[in-house]
Design a protein around this motif. Structure first.
Motif, mmCIF file in Angstrom:
data_model
loop_
_atom_site.group_PDB
_atom_site.id
_atom_site.type_symbol
_atom_site.label_atom_id
_atom_site.label_comp_id
_atom_site.label_asym_id
_atom_site.label_seq_id
_atom_site.Cartn_x
_atom_site.Cartn_y
_atom_site.Cartn_z
ATOM 1 N N ASP A 93 4.184 -31.603 -48.849
ATOM 2 C CA ASP A 93 3.020 -30.882 -48.336
ATOM 3 C C ASP A 93 2.919 -29.550 -49.064
ATOM 4 N N TYR A 94 1.780 -29.281 -49.670
ATOM 5 C CA TYR A 94 1.564 -28.050 -50.440
ATOM 6 C C TYR A 94 0.067 -27.726 -50.437
ATOM 7 N N LYS A 96 -2.977 -28.038 -51.668
ATOM 8 C CA LYS A 96 -3.639 -28.864 -52.688
ATOM 9 C C LYS A 96 -4.908 -28.232 -53.261
ATOM 10 N N LYS A 97 -5.606 -27.443 -52.439
ATOM 11 C CA LYS A 97 -6.882 -26.870 -52.890
ATOM 12 C C LYS A 97 -6.697 -25.815 -53.974
ATOM 13 N N THR A 100 -2.086 -27.392 -58.546
ATOM 14 C CA THR A 100 -1.877 -28.748 -59.056
ATOM 15 C C THR A 100 -0.397 -28.907 -59.406
ATOM 16 N N GLY A 128 -4.059 -35.805 -55.312
ATOM 17 C CA GLY A 128 -3.426 -34.614 -54.778
ATOM 18 C C GLY A 128 -2.247 -34.873 -53.861
ATOM 19 N N ARG A 129 -2.099 -36.096 -53.404
ATOM 20 C CA ARG A 129 -0.943 -36.443 -52.558
ATOM 21 C C ARG A 129 0.266 -36.748 -53.444
#
Length: 257
Positions: A93-94, A96-97, A100, A128-129
């Motif tokens: 979990d990071y 993502k918006k 990268t 993005g996951r």
């Protein structure tokens, strides 16, 4: 018969390891679970364990199309189940918006924890996951210690194996006839390049075999090898089917689209 003559000199240590695993199962009648193995190591294990003896093997990587897999070596009369493979799926979990994160960064961060590459399997990235398979015995260690990737803070969550990302990557099978099993010849034929260009790529450090940089054009490719050429994608040597009447090698190759 010298068993080593069928493999590469640098593979001798792994061959000895597989033979030790086999001997352990034969003498104790107990299961033996390995770390995650790359495709070439899986090929060697299959060749040494065989298909019809009193000892058998099963392979599982966490998903149906996983490349890196753990092997379960067991007596013929035992079955073994998915739980015996002790595989967990972890998601990163990071933000993502704003950030990268790519495959090499994930791999580098995991390796920086002091873990062997064999303790985790495929790294999956899509939209993005980011997920990766790991050996259950190091799952808590990873969750407690992987706090950042690069400069990005991350949180690691364990999720169900059935929730793994399905890759968009497609593999196509084709048969190729080559004059030799040299790496430059294989790269040239698979990617429709001139021999000179494939030698140049190899010399420039743009070619890896089983995730290891190979700069020797005369390196001999074998079954199970995964070959990546920067800018051209990856290919698997699925099988070496023997020679034609004109003494050329016929091989089955899987190419990544």
């Amino acid at each position: 018969m010298n068993i080593y003559q069928h493999f590469r000199p640098e593979e001798r240590e792994f061959i000895d390891q597989v033979l030790q695993w086999k001997s352990y199962v034969e003498s104790t009648y107990a299961l033996k679970l390995t770390d995650f193995l790359d495709p070439r190591e899986q090929y060697i294990l299959k060749a040494l364990i065989g298909e019809n003896g009193e000892i058998k093997y099963k392979l599982l990587g966490g998903s149906q199309d996983a490349e890196r897999k753990r092997a379960l070596i067991l007596p013929e009369y035992l079955t073994g189940n998915e739980e015996d493979f002790q595989i967990t799926l972890l998601e990163i979990d990071y933000p993502k918006k704003f950030v990268t994160i790519e495959h090499p960064q994930v791999l580098g961060s995991l390796m920086s924890l002091g873990l062997k590459r064999g303790k985790f399997g495929d790294i999956l990235i899509k939209d993005g996951r980011i997920q990766f398979f790991a050996a259950k015995e190091v799952c808590d260690y990873i969750k407690n210690n992987l706090e950042s990737i690069g400069r990005t803070s991350v949180k690691i969550t364990e999720i169900n194996l059935n929730s793994s990302i399905r890759s968009d990557v497609l593999w196509t099978d084709e048969h190729v006839t080559v004059s030799s099993l040299r790496l430059d010849t294989i790269v040239s034929n698979i990617h429709h390049l001139s021999r000179q260009k494939s030698q140049l790529f190899i010399g420039q450090g743009l070619v890896k075999v089983n995730w290891t940089l190979v700069e020797n054009s005369a390196f001999e490719v074998g079954e199970g090898d995964l070959i990546s050429v920067r800018g051209y994608g990856r290919a698997k040597i699925m099988s070496i089917e023997g020679k034609t009447k004109k003494e050329k090698w016929r091989i089955q190759v899987g190419k990544q689209k």
